[in-house]
Design an enzyme around this catalytic site. Structure first.
Site, short mmCIF file in Angstrom:
data_model
loop_
_atom_site.label_atom_id
_atom_site.label_comp_id
_atom_site.label_asym_id
_atom_site.label_seq_id
_atom_site.Cartn_x
_atom_site.Cartn_y
_atom_site.Cartn_z
N GLU A 99 9.03 -7.73 -3.19
CA GLU A 99 8.87 -8.91 -2.35
C GLU A 99 9.88 -8.93 -1.20
O GLU A 99 10.43 -9.96 -0.83
CB GLU A 99 8.97 -10.19 -3.19
CG GLU A 99 7.79 -10.31 -4.14
CD GLU A 99 7.65 -11.68 -4.73
OE1 GLU A 99 7.71 -12.67 -3.97
OE2 GLU A 99 7.49 -11.79 -5.95
N GLU A 148 0.85 -1.19 0.00
CA GLU A 148 0.00 0.00 0.00
C GLU A 148 0.88 1.24 0.00
O GLU A 148 2.10 1.15 0.26
CB GLU A 148 -0.91 -0.01 1.23
CG GLU A 148 -1.86 -1.19 1.25
CD GLU A 148 -2.84 -1.14 2.43
OE1 GLU A 148 -2.76 -0.17 3.23
OE2 GLU A 148 -3.65 -2.07 2.55
N GLY A 203 31.27 2.65 -23.39
CA GLY A 203 30.22 3.52 -23.93
C GLY A 203 29.11 2.75 -24.60
O GLY A 203 27.93 3.13 -24.52
#
Length: 409
Positions: free
Chosen positions: A389, A131, A366
């Site tokens: 998790e 949440e 690069g």
């Protein structure tokens, strides 16, 4: 009980090679496109369903492999292909594990098939625990489930976040508070079918990595579901809550697992295997590049600075795989994680994936920093393993608490 082994049997090798072929031929060619699109790769999921990879039968076979190696082997190969697409293919599995860990036989038989659909009409499922104010701290969960005894219905209200397949799933498995006084022990899991009034998708997140996997908020506003949608049933819940209340009065006692933790404990080695797959993919790209890229008239692997990095990368990957396999074998054979072996496997494999993918970019120089080579995407994808998790910090906390028996904070 199966003996622990580091050698796959012939059947497992056949499955591994089949999965590797699918990852190489179907997943990898599509990886860059769906990463850029940041959309669920439905055509790839459908292809996985057609060949039998995205199906209840396939995951059941791997889940019940007595050696415990079926699931980690499958995760490693699919995530070797691409983490974002693979998570779209296996993301339903977390919700399925939630039902397997907490549901009755009837609930398992009813709901898990609806999570997958079939090859002509694929479906997905979502496990909704986190949440906005309750990620690692599950005790702070605010989503509530209230029982309406007169109608034998549960009423759910709250907002879930970081839900893989959230809002687009055919089945949502939602963890909610049923007794706030019990903290995390007062949680239960519920099935919320697609189309249930009051269920909606909130914000869809634009992410750093695993961008082919749909991640969104799930909003529940006076969502009413039948009593039969409580995983495990009302009688079992009442018994568990009564035990928790008695232990709370007595000042502690035996630990009572909540619904979310039961799911996460079962899935942590599988997440470790995902990380191993991503790390191995980046290592292979870096090794091939180092063998063929020439500077100052010789391949760059001739330099110890590069060769030693590759040696460390491979060593860490193999060590991570062994930890994952040990935890997976223990879990399937009913061995208790007395030293938090599941958390160990997830912690080490996750950190290895972040480090190895970063080293791969460094070896490519690069070129590694551009999207012309896949290690840039792999490095972005690897960042999630130390977060979802259970963060690496939470894994260390679990391990430390388990080893010491102390309430370390």
């Amino acid at each position: 009980m199966a003996e622990f082994t580091m050698e796959l049997n012939d059947e497992q090798k056949e499955v591994r090679d089949w999965l590797h072929g699918f990852a190489a031929d179907v997943i990898r060619p599509a990886a860059a496109e769906w990463d850029e699109r940041e959309e669920t790769p439905w055509p790839v999921i459908q292809e996985a369903a057609k060949v039998g990879i995205y199906s209840l039968d396939f995951y059941a076979q791997q889940y019940f492999d007595p050696t415990g190696l079926g699931i980690p082997m499958a995760m490693e190969e699919l995530f070797w292909g691409d983490a974002g697409i693979a998570l779209s293919i296996v993301g339903t599995g977390l919700a399925a594990v939630g039902v397997l860990a907490n549901g009755t036989e009837e609930q398992i038989g009813t709901w898990i098939p609806q999570m997958y659909g079939d090859a002509n009409d694929v479906k997905v499922a979502a496990f909704c625990s986190s949440e906005p104010d309750a990620g690692s701290d599950v005790a702070s969960m605010r989503t509530r489930a209230v029982y309406d005894e007169a109608k034998d219905e549960w009423v759910l209200n709250g907002t879930k976040t970081w839900a893989t397949n959230g809002g687009i799933a055919n089945v949502h498995v939602v963890v909610a508070v049923v007794d706030a006084d019990l903290g995390s022990k007062g949680h239960a899991s519920f099935i919320v079918p697609s189309g249930t009034p009051g269920l909606s998708q909130g914000q869809k997140f634009k992410k750093h990595g695993i961008r082919a996997s749909h991640t969104a908020e799930v909003v529940l506003e006076d969502v009413r579901i039948p009593g039969s949608c409580l995983l495990g049933g009302k009688e079992k819940l009442d018994e568990r809550l009564a035990r928790a209340r008695e232990r709370a009065k007595a000042g502690g006692g035996e630990r009572v697992k909540n619904a979310a933790m039961a799911t996460f404990e079962a899935s942590r080695p599988a997440v470790g295997a995902m990380a191993v797959g991503t790390a191995r993919a980046a290592y292979e790209v870096a090794l091939d590049y180092a063998m063929t890229r020439e500077q100052f008239g010789r391949p760059i692997i001739d330099n110890q600075g590069v060769a030693f990095q590759l040696a460390d990368m491979r060593t860490s990957i193999d060590a991570a795989r062994l930890l994952v396999w040990r935890a997976s074998w223990m879990a399937v054979n009913g061995k208790q994680f007395t030293a938090a072996e599941g958390s160990m496997s997830k912690l080490f494999a996750s950190e290895t994936a972040k480090k190895v993918t970063g080293q791969a970019i460094q070896i490519l120089g690069g070129n590694g920093y551009t999207r012309e080579y896949p290690v840039e995407r792999m490095h972005r994808d690897a960042a999630i393993y130390t977060i979802f998790e259970g963060t690496s910090e939470i894994q260390r906390l679990v391990i430390a608490r388990t080893l010491s028996g102390m309430p370390i904070r």
